[in-house]
Design a protein around this motif. Structure first.
Motif, PDB file in Angstrom:
ATOM      1  N   LYS A  19       9.068   7.450  -1.670  1.00  0.00           N
ATOM      2  CA  LYS A  19       8.970   6.936  -0.482  1.00  0.00           C
ATOM      3  C   LYS A  19       8.988   5.408  -0.490  1.00  0.00           C
ATOM      4  N   MET A 149       1.426  14.819   3.881  1.00  0.00           N
ATOM      5  CA  MET A 149       1.295  13.353   4.463  1.00  0.00           C
ATOM      6  C   MET A 149       2.592  12.575   4.283  1.00  0.00           C
ATOM      7  N   GLU A 151       5.147  12.349   6.484  1.00  0.00           N
ATOM      8  CA  GLU A 151       5.537  11.871   7.800  1.00  0.00           C
ATOM      9  C   GLU A 151       4.520  10.768   8.172  1.00  0.00           C
ATOM     10  N   THR A 152       3.618  10.670   7.469  1.00  0.00           N
ATOM     11  CA  THR A 152       2.595   9.494   7.951  1.00  0.00           C
ATOM     12  C   THR A 152       3.020   7.864   7.400  1.00  0.00           C
ATOM     13  N   ASP A 153       2.221   7.028   7.751  1.00  0.00           N
ATOM     14  CA  ASP A 153       2.583   5.881   7.436  1.00  0.00           C
ATOM     15  C   ASP A 153       2.051   5.394   6.125  1.00  0.00           C
ATOM     16  N   ARG A 154       1.533   6.304   5.542  1.00  0.00           N
ATOM     17  CA  ARG A 154       0.688   6.135   4.114  1.00  0.00           C
ATOM     18  C   ARG A 154       2.018   5.651   3.073  1.00  0.00           C
ATOM     19  N   GLU A 158      -0.368   5.925  -1.919  1.00  0.00           N
ATOM     20  CA  GLU A 158      -1.568   6.596  -1.030  1.00  0.00           C
ATOM     21  C   GLU A 158      -1.247   8.096  -0.998  1.00  0.00           C
ATOM     22  N   VAL A 159      -0.056   8.575  -0.639  1.00  0.00           N
ATOM     23  CA  VAL A 159       0.282   9.952  -0.711  1.00  0.00           C
ATOM     24  C   VAL A 159      -0.156  10.474  -2.130  1.00  0.00           C
TER      25      VAL A 159
END
Length: 187
Positions: A19, A149, A151-154, A158-159
């Protein structure tokens, strides 16, 4: 098959998350023998640098078997510098056809920061969908958590850390003592 048929398959969780131009591979530290925790701080994620080309690899299954596979992967990478896919396919071919290697009980997640693969003893070199791969006894838990997770801003790290925490809460063969390696695509 019962758990005792393949005790090496029930002892860890490894996840790879791609990511934001980075790939993170994280693995827990638990080593189990049956229902007993033998060690809680094992390093099952390693950085390899054959010929100056960085690769991060994580393994699940029998530790001795995984080390054998990592050595073979390093040799393949030295023979084909910068070609992770080719080295992975060559390893999988050997693993499937060599009578000694066929007995090895382990799986690998490997990445060079661009490509991300799962290598299995069935001769598979799989590039995961959705930029997440997970193996080991808690792999499905970590995979589902990470996919939720993405699609989150993590960040990738962090994911991976959050997914591993969820897997450790669910899988008795996974703990929260992580080894995390991050790598970006090399030029």
């Amino acid at each position: 098959m019962d758990q005792n048929s393949f005790p090496g398959w029930h002892g860890t969780t490894i996840i790879g998350v791609r990511k934001g131009g980075r790939v993170v591979v994280a693995g827990d530290g638990q080593v189990s023998l049956g229902q007993t925790v033998i060690k809680g701080t094992a390093r099952k994620v390693r950085r390899l640098s054959p010929g100056g080309f960085d690769v991060v690899a994580g393994f699940a299954g029998s530790t001795a078997d995984a080390f054998t596979l990592l050595e073979r992967l390093e040799a393949k990478l030295e023979a084909t510098p910068g070609q992770l896919q080719r080295a992975s396919v060559d390893l999988a071919k050997d693993w499937r056809t060599d009578k000694y290697l066929q007995k090895l009980e382990a799986m690998l997640i490997v990445t060079d920061g661009s490509e991300l693969f799962v290598i299995t003893g069935a001769g598979d070199v799989l590039e995961p969908e959705h930029d997440v791969a997970a193996i080991g006894s808690g792999g499905n838990y970590a995979l589902a958590a990470a996919r939720g997770m993405m699609e989150t801003d993590r960040s990738a790290e962090e994911v991976a850390r959050a997914a591993m925490a969820i897997a450790a809460d669910i899988c008795v063969y996974t703990n929260g003592k992580l080894t995390v390696e991050e790598i970006e695509a090399q030029a």
